[in-house]
Design an enzyme around this catalytic site. Structure first.
Site, PDB file in Angstrom:
ATOM      1  N   ARG A 103       0.833  -1.201   0.000  1.00 41.35           N
ATOM      2  CA  ARG A 103       0.000   0.000   0.000  1.00 41.35           C
ATOM      3  C   ARG A 103       0.867   1.250   0.000  1.00 41.35           C
ATOM      4  O   ARG A 103       1.776   1.384   0.809  1.00 41.35           O
ATOM      5  CB  ARG A 103      -0.918  -0.007   1.227  1.00 41.35           C
ATOM      6  CG  ARG A 103      -1.688   1.275   1.499  1.00 41.35           C
ATOM      7  CD  ARG A 103      -2.864   1.448   0.568  1.00 41.35           C
ATOM      8  NE  ARG A 103      -3.520   2.723   0.742  1.00 41.35           N
ATOM      9  CZ  ARG A 103      -4.600   2.934   1.481  1.00 41.35           C
ATOM     10  NH1 ARG A 103      -5.154   1.929   2.139  1.00 41.35           N
ATOM     11  NH2 ARG A 103      -5.132   4.123   1.552  1.00 41.35           N
TER      12      ARG A 103
ATOM     13  N   ASP B 266      -6.717  -2.101   0.841  1.00 44.15           N
ATOM     14  CA  ASP B 266      -7.301  -1.142   1.769  1.00 44.15           C
ATOM     15  C   ASP B 266      -7.939  -1.959   2.883  1.00 44.15           C
ATOM     16  O   ASP B 266      -8.791  -2.807   2.607  1.00 44.15           O
ATOM     17  CB  ASP B 266      -8.343  -0.305   1.026  1.00 44.15           C
ATOM     18  CG  ASP B 266      -8.743   0.953   1.757  1.00 44.15           C
ATOM     19  OD1 ASP B 266      -8.052   1.332   2.725  1.00 44.15           O
ATOM     20  OD2 ASP B 266      -9.746   1.564   1.360  1.00 44.15           O
TER      21      ASP B 266
ATOM     22  N   ARG C 235      -5.416   1.076  -5.555  1.00 49.23           N
ATOM     23  CA  ARG C 235      -4.634   0.631  -4.402  1.00 49.23           C
ATOM     24  C   ARG C 235      -4.461  -0.873  -4.396  1.00 49.23           C
ATOM     25  O   ARG C 235      -5.340  -1.604  -4.838  1.00 49.23           O
ATOM     26  CB  ARG C 235      -5.247   1.105  -3.102  1.00 49.23           C
ATOM     27  CG  ARG C 235      -6.651   0.620  -2.869  1.00 49.23           C
ATOM     28  CD  ARG C 235      -7.364   1.435  -1.836  1.00 49.23           C
ATOM     29  NE  ARG C 235      -7.400   2.796  -2.284  1.00 49.23           N
ATOM     30  CZ  ARG C 235      -7.498   3.861  -1.506  1.00 49.23           C
ATOM     31  NH1 ARG C 235      -7.611   3.730  -0.221  1.00 49.23           N
ATOM     32  NH2 ARG C 235      -7.506   5.071  -1.994  1.00 49.23           N
TER      33      ARG C 235
ATOM     34  N   ASP D 159      -9.981  -1.236   6.175  1.00 53.89           N
ATOM     35  CA  ASP D 159     -10.659  -0.199   6.952  1.00 53.89           C
ATOM     36  C   ASP D 159     -11.353  -0.813   8.154  1.00 53.89           C
ATOM     37  O   ASP D 159     -12.209  -1.698   8.007  1.00 53.89           O
ATOM     38  CB  ASP D 159     -11.708   0.515   6.098  1.00 53.89           C
ATOM     39  CG  ASP D 159     -11.102   1.349   4.993  1.00 53.89           C
ATOM     40  OD1 ASP D 159      -9.982   1.871   5.181  1.00 53.89           O
ATOM     41  OD2 ASP D 159     -11.750   1.496   3.946  1.00 53.89           O
TER      42      ASP D 159
END
Length: 161
Positions: free
Chosen positions: A79, A92, A89, A94
């Site tokens: 990343r 990710d 990307r 989250d």
């Protein structure tokens, strides 16, 4: 142990990076549960389609330490944090929910606002935690999904877990 839910997305070699992230999460946190993996269009920029899913596991880590661990896994998966927010990307990760915590700090805001904004977050979360209640609205995630209204193209299931 606190139940946590992590949104996972990739649109750069997504099959490879999603598999690597899931392996890293399992290696670090033990057994994880995962939703179906969905293909969705990039939101906020023109780019390759994303693969998205939600993973859930229990942890006794402090929320900030957990967030640091997720960032470390993202870095290990290539990343690039210097890229704009809405950009392609490799991975990710989250943090969507940390138990029923409601946190509003500069570094971290939970539950994550994207839960109620994007189908690629809400649908897999409702799949894993449909009976769980959103810590702010009090509605179940299944109810939020049933009421979800979006102009986004539908998600395409690509792999059931």
């Amino acid at each position: 142990m606190i139940d946590v839910f992590i949104g996972i997305g990739s649109n750069i070699e997504p099959e490879h990076h999603v598999a690597a992230a899931l392996a890293a999460l399992e290696n670090r946190f033990g057994s994880i549960r995962t939703s179906t993996i969905y293909r969705s269009r990039a939101v906020g920029f023109d780019g390759n389609d994303f693969l998205n899913l939600v993973a859930a596991f229990g942890t006794d880590l402090d929320v900030n330490v957990l967030d640091d661990e997720l960032h470390r896994i993202e870095t290990d998966c290539g990343r690039d944090r210097s890229a704009p927010r809405f950009a392609p990307r490799t991975i990710d990760l989250d943090l969507l929910l940390y138990g029923d915590a409601v946190i509003d700090e500069q570094r971290l805001k939970l539950p994550r606002a994207e839960i109620l904004k994007y189908a690629f977050v809400l649908q897999p979360l409702a799949e894993l935690a449909g009976d769980r209640r959103h810590p702010v609205t009090g509605r179940t995630f299944a109810e939020h999904w049933r009421r979800f209204d979006s102009d986004e193209p539908p998600l395409i299931a690509v792999a059931a877990n």
